[in-house]
Design a protein around this motif. Structure first.
Motif, mmCIF file in Angstrom:
data_model
loop_
_atom_site.group_PDB
_atom_site.id
_atom_site.type_symbol
_atom_site.label_atom_id
_atom_site.label_comp_id
_atom_site.label_asym_id
_atom_site.label_seq_id
_atom_site.Cartn_x
_atom_site.Cartn_y
_atom_site.Cartn_z
ATOM 1 N N LEU A 38 -2.050 -11.224 -2.688
ATOM 2 C CA LEU A 38 -2.142 -11.204 -4.148
ATOM 3 C C LEU A 38 -1.421 -12.382 -4.783
ATOM 4 O O LEU A 38 -1.623 -12.674 -5.959
ATOM 5 N N GLY A 39 -0.580 -13.052 -4.027
ATOM 6 C CA GLY A 39 0.108 -14.235 -4.521
ATOM 7 C C GLY A 39 0.919 -13.940 -5.767
ATOM 8 O O GLY A 39 1.647 -12.948 -5.854
ATOM 9 N N ALA A 40 0.757 -14.796 -6.780
ATOM 10 C CA ALA A 40 1.570 -14.694 -7.990
ATOM 11 C C ALA A 40 1.320 -13.407 -8.757
ATOM 12 O O ALA A 40 2.178 -12.966 -9.525
ATOM 13 N N LEU A 41 0.162 -12.780 -8.559
ATOM 14 C CA LEU A 41 -0.131 -11.547 -9.280
ATOM 15 C C LEU A 41 0.850 -10.434 -8.904
ATOM 16 O O LEU A 41 1.118 -9.535 -9.694
ATOM 17 N N ALA A 42 1.390 -10.507 -7.678
ATOM 18 C CA ALA A 42 2.317 -9.472 -7.210
ATOM 19 C C ALA A 42 3.777 -9.881 -7.373
ATOM 20 O O ALA A 42 4.669 -9.115 -7.002
ATOM 21 N N ALA A 43 4.016 -11.057 -7.914
ATOM 22 C CA ALA A 43 5.386 -11.562 -8.010
ATOM 23 C C ALA A 43 6.255 -10.641 -8.852
ATOM 24 O O ALA A 43 5.825 -10.144 -9.892
ATOM 25 N N HIS A 44 7.471 -10.411 -8.364
ATOM 26 C CA HIS A 44 8.476 -9.614 -9.073
ATOM 27 C C HIS A 44 8.089 -8.154 -9.232
ATOM 28 O O HIS A 44 8.751 -7.416 -9.973
ATOM 29 N N LYS A 45 7.028 -7.732 -8.575
ATOM 30 C CA LYS A 45 6.655 -6.320 -8.610
ATOM 31 C C LYS A 45 7.432 -5.578 -7.522
ATOM 32 O O LYS A 45 7.530 -6.060 -6.384
ATOM 33 N N PRO A 46 7.983 -4.405 -7.822
ATOM 34 C CA PRO A 46 8.536 -3.582 -6.738
ATOM 35 C C PRO A 46 7.451 -3.288 -5.714
ATOM 36 O O PRO A 46 6.303 -3.024 -6.082
ATOM 37 N N ARG A 47 7.797 -3.363 -4.443
ATOM 38 C CA ARG A 47 6.795 -3.159 -3.398
ATOM 39 C C ARG A 47 7.403 -2.390 -2.232
ATOM 40 O O ARG A 47 8.600 -2.466 -1.968
ATOM 41 N N ALA A 48 6.552 -1.657 -1.549
ATOM 42 C CA ALA A 48 6.944 -0.926 -0.341
ATOM 43 C C ALA A 48 6.010 -1.377 0.769
ATOM 44 O O ALA A 48 4.830 -1.038 0.755
ATOM 45 N N ASP A 49 6.529 -2.170 1.699
ATOM 46 C CA ASP A 49 5.730 -2.717 2.790
ATOM 47 C C ASP A 49 5.756 -1.778 3.990
ATOM 48 O O ASP A 49 6.812 -1.252 4.356
ATOM 49 N N PHE A 50 4.597 -1.597 4.600
ATOM 50 C CA PHE A 50 4.484 -0.763 5.793
ATOM 51 C C PHE A 50 3.793 -1.572 6.887
ATOM 52 O O PHE A 50 2.902 -2.382 6.596
ATOM 53 N N PRO A 51 4.149 -1.350 8.141
ATOM 54 C CA PRO A 51 3.540 -2.118 9.232
ATOM 55 C C PRO A 51 2.169 -1.581 9.587
ATOM 56 O O PRO A 51 1.778 -0.482 9.174
ATOM 57 N N LEU A 52 1.432 -2.368 10.371
ATOM 58 C CA LEU A 52 0.208 -1.842 10.976
ATOM 59 C C LEU A 52 0.583 -0.642 11.837
ATOM 60 O O LEU A 52 1.589 -0.653 12.539
ATOM 61 N N GLY A 53 -0.227 0.390 11.767
ATOM 62 C CA GLY A 53 0.094 1.608 12.490
ATOM 63 C C GLY A 53 0.807 2.635 11.621
ATOM 64 O O GLY A 53 0.917 3.793 12.004
ATOM 65 N N GLY A 54 1.278 2.220 10.461
ATOM 66 C CA GLY A 54 1.965 3.140 9.560
ATOM 67 C C GLY A 54 1.079 3.612 8.431
ATOM 68 O O GLY A 54 1.567 3.830 7.313
ATOM 69 N N GLU A 55 -0.202 3.780 8.712
ATOM 70 C CA GLU A 55 -1.156 4.078 7.646
ATOM 71 C C GLU A 55 -0.869 5.407 6.943
ATOM 72 O O GLU A 55 -0.900 5.489 5.716
ATOM 73 N N GLU A 56 -0.605 6.467 7.704
ATOM 74 C CA GLU A 56 -0.377 7.755 7.059
ATOM 75 C C GLU A 56 0.908 7.742 6.242
ATOM 76 O O GLU A 56 0.954 8.255 5.106
ATOM 77 N N ALA A 57 1.951 7.137 6.772
ATOM 78 C CA ALA A 57 3.208 7.038 6.021
ATOM 79 C C ALA A 57 3.005 6.227 4.743
ATOM 80 O O ALA A 57 3.577 6.546 3.685
ATOM 81 N N ARG A 58 2.178 5.209 4.827
ATOM 82 C CA ARG A 58 1.870 4.353 3.676
ATOM 83 C C ARG A 58 1.195 5.164 2.565
ATOM 84 O O ARG A 58 1.603 5.119 1.397
ATOM 85 N N CYS A 59 0.176 5.920 2.943
ATOM 86 C CA CYS A 59 -0.575 6.703 1.948
ATOM 87 C C CYS A 59 0.273 7.838 1.386
ATOM 88 O O CYS A 59 0.216 8.130 0.183
#
Length: 597
Positions: A373-394
Motif C-alpha cells: 500500500l506504500g504511502a497510503l498505509a503510512a502512520h496507520k496502526p498495523r498488526a502484521d501476521f506471518p504466512l501460516g497465521g491466517e486464522e489468527a490474522r482473521c
C-alpha cells in the motif's frame, strides 16, 4: 480534520520541499515526495496514480505544484462535489495557496490556515466566502441548515443586494434561527436533540423510522428532525438494522452504550421497566440512551413512546451537542473491511479499496501485503501476521472490529479469491465451542471490497487468455487433499477449461505441477499456450509465454501464477512493444466467428 482523513501534502521537486514540510506540519498531515527527486519518508513513483489514489481515498490533497498539474491528473475522477475531498495548490515559494475543489467543504478553511501559518495569500474565489467570511450552506459545527437546496439562490440574492449578514452572531444565539435574504429565508437549527431507540431483534426498519418521526413531531418544532445530533441504543443492538436505518434517515451517527452506562441513568427515567432490567441489565434503553447522550445538563424532552417492536425517547441539551470535541459519546458499530488491493501497483487498486484503507483505524494482514500500500498505509496502526497465521490474522481483525474500530484486513489480489474473505465468514459461522469469535465480533459490519485478482492481471498482461470459460485451481495440498486436487485437474482437463493454477509450487512441493502438466497433456496439444506471471504489478514483474510441453518446474516459484490455455487458445504475434508475452498476445476466442458465419 479527522485522523482518518488527515491531509496529504505531495511534493514534486526538491525546491518545494521546505514549504511542503512547513505545510504538512501546519496541517498535521503526511508529506509525500516524488521518488528520485524529493527525499522524504513517504515516496511515490508516479504523480497521477498516486494523487488519484489519495483523492479516491477521501484524503484532502495539497500539491506543491502548479494548479494545472492537479487539475489534469484528477479530472477523470470528478463527479460529485458534495462527496469529493478538498484539493489545494500551494506555490513552491509559499506565496499563494489556491483552493481548487471543495471550497465550501474544507478547502477554503485549509487555505486560510496555511496562509496564516506560512504568510501566504489565500486565493479564495468562492463569492460567498469572500463577502461573508463563511459559506451560508456550511454553518459551524453544532448547526444544521434545514433547507440547503435554497442556499445557492439565497447567496446569489445576498450578493446582488450587497447584503452582509452577521453570521457568527446569528449562530451563537440559542434556539432556531432564520436568515431572510430577499425572497428566500434560510433556516438554521442547533443540533440539540438525542434520539434513544430500543427494539426487538429483527424489528422492521421502516416502522422504527415512522415511530421516531412521530415522536419528534410531538416536540412541536418543525425543525426537530434537523436538530437530531445522534441516535443511541444499547450495545446489544449494535448490529440491529432498525437502529441504523433510523440514523441514516436522520443523517445522524449511531452510537451504543453498555448496560451499566444506561443503568446509571435510572434516577432520571420516567418509565423504568423491571422487565427490561431482567432482559438486558438496565431499566430503560430508549430513555437511558437518550439521557446518557446529552449528559447531566440535559433533560428528557419526550418520554418513551413504543410500538410492538420498538421504543423511542428524545432528550435535549441546552447547547449544540455536535459542536463538542468528544461528540458523539458511546461506541460506534465496528466495521471489518476485507480489502483486495490487487497485484500491488496503486493504479490497479480500486477507489473503494483505497477508501477502505484510508478510513481504517487498524490495518491487519501479512506484512508484505500491507507494505504494497506504500504511502497510503503510512502512520496507520498495523498488526502484521506471518504466512501460516491466517486464522489468527482473521480472528484478530474481527475482535478488534468488535471493539468498535474500523479495521481493514488487507489481502493481495481479491480478498474473496484464495484469500481471507472465506476464512472470516468461516469464523463467524463457527459456534463458540468450535472456536468461533466473540458475540461482539459477530455484531460488526462486514464489507468485502473486491480487487484485481492474479488470474485477471496475468491474463491482461498476456492478452485475453480468459476470453472463454475458465477455472482456478490451487495446487497446494496443505488444506485440500491431493486426491481431490488431482480429480479437479482431471475434470478441468476433460472440460477443456482455461486453467489458472494458484500456489503451483513451494520449496517443499515440487511434484504437483508436474503431475497437473501430465494430466493436461493427455487431453490437449503439446503446443497449448501457457503464461507464467510473477510479481505482477510489483518491481521485478515477469510475464513469460511457453507451451504445455515445454513448461519446466524450475521456471515457477510460489509467487508465480500459471495460466494454461484451452484447446481453442491462440497466440497472435505482434510487433507492438506493449505485447504482453515475448512479442505476442495470447487469447481464447469466444466463438464470435461461428456466430458471424
Amino acid at each position: 480534520m479527522s485522523a482518518d482523513h488527515a491531509p496529504a501534502v505531495i511534493c514534486l521537486t526538491a525546491s518545494g520541499l521546505a514549504i511542503a514540510e512547513a505545510a504538512a506540519q501546519a496541517l498535521k498531515g503526511d508529506l509525500h515526495g516524488l521518488a528520485g527527486r524529493v527525499e522524504t519518508a513517504l515516496t511515490f513513483e508516479e504523480v497521477g496514480s498516486h494523487a488519484r489514489a489519495l483523492f479516491a481515498a477521501g484524503r484532502p490533497l495539497i500539491g506543491i505544484c502548479a494548479a494545472g498539474v492537479l487539475i489534469r491528473v484528477l479530472s477523470p475522477l470528478l463527479a460529485d462535489k458534495r462527496a469529493e475531498p478538498p484539493v489545494l495548490a500551494l506555490a513552491e515559494d509559499g506565496s499563494s495557496v489556491i483552493p481548487l475543489l471543495g471550497g465550501h467543504h474544507g478547502a477554503n478553511a485549509l487555505a486560510r490556515l496555511l496562509a496564516d501559518a506560512l504568510g501566504a495569500h489565500a486565493a479564495i474565489t468562492t463569492a460567498g466566502d469572500l463577502r461573508f467570511g463563511r459559506a451560508l450552506d456550511a454553518p459551524p459545527p453544532g448547526w444544521r441548515l434545514m433547507n440547503p437546496s435554497e442556499a445557492g439562490p439565497a447567496m446569489a440574492t445576498a450578493l446582488a443586494q450587497g447584503a452582509a449578514p452577521e453570521l457568527e452572531r446569528l449562530w451563537t444565539k440559542g434556539g432556531p434561527r432564520d436568515l431572510p435574504l430577499g425572497e428566500t429565508t434560510l433556516r438554521y437549527r442547533p443540533e440539540t436533540l438525542a434520539v434513544g431507540v430500543g427494539c426487538a431483534r429483527g424489528a422492521d426498519p421502516e416502522a422504527a423510522i415512522a415511530l421516531v418521526r412521530a415522536t419528534l413531531a410531538e416536540a412541536e418544532d418543525a425543525g426537530a428532525e434537523a436538530a437530531v445530533a445522534g441516535v443511541f441504543s444499547i450495545d446489544l443492538k449494535t448490529d440491529e438494522a432498525a437502529v441504523h436505518a433510523v440514523a441514516d434517515a436522520l443523517g445522524a451517527p449511531a452510537r451504543f452504550f453498555d448496560a451499566d452506562t444506561l443503568q446509571a441513568e435510572r434516577h432520571r427515567l420516567q418509565t423504568p421497566s423491571e422487565r427490561v432490567f431482567q432482559e438486558v441489565g438496565c431499566h430503560g434503553v430508549a430513555e437511558g440512551a437518550a439521557l446518557a447522550a446529552v449528559g447531566p445538563t440535559g433533560r428528557l424532552l419526550i418520554a418513551k413512546r413504543k410500538t410492538t417492536e420498538a421504543t423511542c425517547a428524545i432528550a435535549e441539551s441546552p447547547r449544540p451537542l455536535s459542536a463538542a470535541p468528544d461528540w458523539p459519546p458511546g461506541a460506534p458499530r465496528g466495521r471489518l473491511t476485507v480489502v483486495g488491493v490487487g497485484p500491488g501497483a496503486a493504479d490497479q487498486r480500486t477507489p473503494a479499496a483505497s477508501r477502505a484503507v484510508a478510513e481504517a483505524e487498524l490495518l491487519v494482514g501479512y506484512g508484505l501485503y500491507i507494505d504494497l500500500l506504500g504511502a497510503l498505509a503510512a502512520h496507520k496502526p498495523r498488526a502484521d501476521f506471518p504466512l501460516g497465521g491466517e486464522e489468527a490474522r482473521c480472528r484478530h481483525a474481527l475482535e478488534e472490529a468488535g471493539r468498535g474500530r474500523r479495521v481493514a484486513l488487507v489481502c493481495s489480489g481479491d480478498g474473496g479469491v484464495y484469500a481471507m474473505g472465506a476464512l472470516v465468514l468461516e469464523l463467524l459461522d463457527r459456534s463458540a465451542a468450535a472456536g468461533g469469535v466473540s458475540e461482539a465480533a459477530r455484531r460488526v459490519e462486514l464489507v468485502m471490497t473486491p480487487g484485481v485478482s492474479a488470474l485477471q492481471s496475468a491474463s491482461a498482461r498476456a492478452g485475453a487468455l480468459l476470453g472463454h470459460d475458465f477455472c482456478a485451481i490451487s495446487l497446494s495440498d496443505l488444506l485440500t487433499p491431493w486426491e481431490t486436487i488431482e480429480a479437479r485437474v482431471e475434470a478441468a482437463a476433460r472440460g477443456d477449461f482455461v486453467i489458472a493454477f494458484y500456489n503451483p509450487v513451494s520449496q517443499k512441493r515440487r511434484t504437483q505441477l508436474a503431475r497437473a502438466q501430465a494430466i493436461l497433456l493427455a487431453h490437449r496439444a503439446a503446443e497449448t499456450p501457457v503464461v507464467l506471471a510473477r510479481q505482477l504489478g510489483r518491481p521485478g514483474e515477469v510475464v513469460r509465454r511457453t507451451t504445455l510441453a515445454a513448461l519446466r518446474i524450475d521456471e515457477v516459484d510460489m509467487l508465480t501464477t500459471v495460466l494454461v490455455g484451452s484447446s481453442a487458445s491462440r497466440v497472435v504475434p505482434s510487433g507492438d512493444r506493449a505485447a504482453g508475452a515475448q512479442g505476442a498476445w495470447v487469447y481464447t476466442p469466444r466463438g464470435y466467428a461461428a456466430k458471424r458465419g
